[in-house]
Design a protein around this motif. Structure first.
Motif, short mmCIF file in Angstrom:
data_model
loop_
_atom_site.label_atom_id
_atom_site.label_comp_id
_atom_site.label_asym_id
_atom_site.label_seq_id
_atom_site.Cartn_x
_atom_site.Cartn_y
_atom_site.Cartn_z
N VAL A 1 110.50 -56.32 45.84
CA VAL A 1 110.44 -57.07 44.59
C VAL A 1 110.47 -56.11 43.41
CG1 VAL A 1 109.00 -58.62 43.20
CG2 VAL A 1 109.27 -59.02 45.64
N GLY A 2 109.87 -54.93 43.56
CA GLY A 2 109.92 -53.92 42.51
C GLY A 2 111.34 -53.47 42.21
N GLY A 3 112.17 -53.31 43.23
CA GLY A 3 113.57 -52.93 43.02
C GLY A 3 114.34 -54.00 42.27
N VAL A 4 114.10 -55.25 42.62
CA VAL A 4 114.78 -56.36 41.93
C VAL A 4 114.32 -56.43 40.47
CG1 VAL A 4 115.05 -58.87 41.88
CG2 VAL A 4 115.14 -57.66 44.06
N LEU A 5 113.04 -56.22 40.24
CA LEU A 5 112.53 -56.26 38.87
C LEU A 5 113.06 -55.09 38.04
CD1 LEU A 5 108.88 -57.43 39.47
CD2 LEU A 5 110.65 -58.64 38.23
N LEU A 6 113.21 -53.92 38.65
CA LEU A 6 113.80 -52.79 37.92
C LEU A 6 115.25 -53.08 37.55
CD1 LEU A 6 112.38 -49.67 39.77
CD2 LEU A 6 111.94 -50.38 37.42
N ALA A 7 115.99 -53.73 38.43
CA ALA A 7 117.37 -54.10 38.11
C ALA A 7 117.40 -55.08 36.94
CB ALA A 7 118.04 -54.71 39.34
N SER A 8 116.52 -56.05 36.96
CA SER A 8 116.45 -57.01 35.87
C SER A 8 116.02 -56.34 34.57
CB SER A 8 115.46 -58.13 36.23
OG SER A 8 115.31 -59.02 35.16
N LEU A 9 115.12 -55.38 34.66
CA LEU A 9 114.68 -54.64 33.49
C LEU A 9 115.82 -53.82 32.89
CD1 LEU A 9 112.06 -54.16 31.88
CD2 LEU A 9 111.66 -52.19 33.33
N ALA A 10 116.65 -53.21 33.73
CA ALA A 10 117.78 -52.41 33.25
C ALA A 10 118.79 -53.30 32.51
CB ALA A 10 118.46 -51.70 34.41
N VAL A 11 119.04 -54.48 33.03
CA VAL A 11 119.98 -55.40 32.38
C VAL A 11 119.42 -55.88 31.05
CG1 VAL A 11 121.10 -57.66 32.56
CG2 VAL A 11 121.09 -56.11 34.51
N SER A 12 118.14 -56.21 31.02
CA SER A 12 117.56 -56.71 29.77
C SER A 12 117.51 -55.61 28.71
CB SER A 12 116.18 -57.31 30.01
OG SER A 12 115.26 -56.32 30.40
N TRP A 13 117.24 -54.36 29.11
CA TRP A 13 117.25 -53.26 28.14
C TRP A 13 118.65 -53.03 27.58
CZ3 TRP A 13 113.64 -49.16 30.77
CH2 TRP A 13 112.32 -49.50 30.49
N TRP A 14 119.68 -53.19 28.42
CA TRP A 14 121.04 -53.00 27.94
C TRP A 14 121.40 -54.08 26.91
CZ3 TRP A 14 124.59 -49.49 27.54
CH2 TRP A 14 125.87 -49.87 27.17
N ARG A 15 120.88 -55.26 27.10
CA ARG A 15 121.17 -56.36 26.17
C ARG A 15 120.33 -56.28 24.90
NH1 ARG A 15 121.72 -61.18 30.59
NH2 ARG A 15 123.77 -60.54 31.31
N GLY A 16 119.47 -55.28 24.79
CA GLY A 16 118.67 -55.11 23.59
C GLY A 16 117.33 -55.81 23.60
N GLU A 17 116.97 -56.38 24.72
CA GLU A 17 115.67 -57.04 24.85
C GLU A 17 114.67 -56.03 25.40
OE1 GLU A 17 116.48 -60.23 27.47
OE2 GLU A 17 118.01 -61.09 26.18
N PHE A 18 113.41 -56.26 25.14
CA PHE A 18 112.40 -55.31 25.60
C PHE A 18 112.05 -55.50 27.07
CE2 PHE A 18 107.94 -53.82 25.87
CZ PHE A 18 108.19 -52.48 25.68
#
Length: 112
Positions: free
Chosen positions: A51-68
Motif C-alpha cells: 500500500v505504501g508503494g501505491v501511495l507513493l505513486a499517487s503522491l508523485a502524480v499529485s505533486w506533478w499536478r501541483g497539488e500538495f
C-alpha cells in the motif's frame, strides 16, 4: 500539464508494480503460513509496503499536478502508525488466550 512526462510515468509504473508485488506476497503469506502468529506477520509487513508503494505513486502524480498531496500523506501516516500497533495488540491478545503456535514444527511438506 495533465499528461505526465515519460520518466514520471515509468517511476509511477515501477512504484505501482512494486506495491502490487508486495501486496501479492502478503496475500500469499496469509494463505501459506500455518498458524495465527505467522499469518499475522504477512499483512503487517508486506501488505503495508504494498500500500505504501501505491501511495507513493499517487503522491508523485499529485505533486506533478501541483497539488500538495495531503490525503496521500495522511493515509501513509495513518497506515504506518496503525498497522504495527494493531498487529502488536492482536499478538498480545492471542498470547493471553494461549493460541497455540506451530513455530517449532517442520513444514507440512516435510512431515512423514
Amino acid at each position: 500539464m495533465n499528461e505526465l512526462p515519460l520518466w514520471l510515468q515509468w517511476i509511477v509504473a515501477a512504484l505501482l508494480v512494486t506495491g502490487g508485488v508486495f501486496a501479492l506476497v502478503g496475500a500469499i503469506g496469509m494463505l501459506r503460513f500455518r498458524d495465527f502468529y505467522m499469518r499475522l506477520h504477512a499483512p503487517t509487513k508486506a501488505t503495508t509496503l504494498g500500500v505504501g508503494g501505491v501511495l507513493l505513486a499517487s503522491l508523485a502524480v499529485s505533486w506533478w499536478r501541483g497539488e500538495f498531496g495531503v490525503p496521500e500523506l495522511l493515509i501513509t501516516l495513518f497506515l504506518f502508525v496503525t498497522a504495527p500497533v494493531s498487529a502488536n495488540l492482536l499478538a498480545k491478545a492471542a498470547m493471553h488466550l494461549k493460541v497455540p503456535s506451530k513455530a517449532g514444527e517442520p513444514p507440512r511438506s516435510v512431515r512423514p
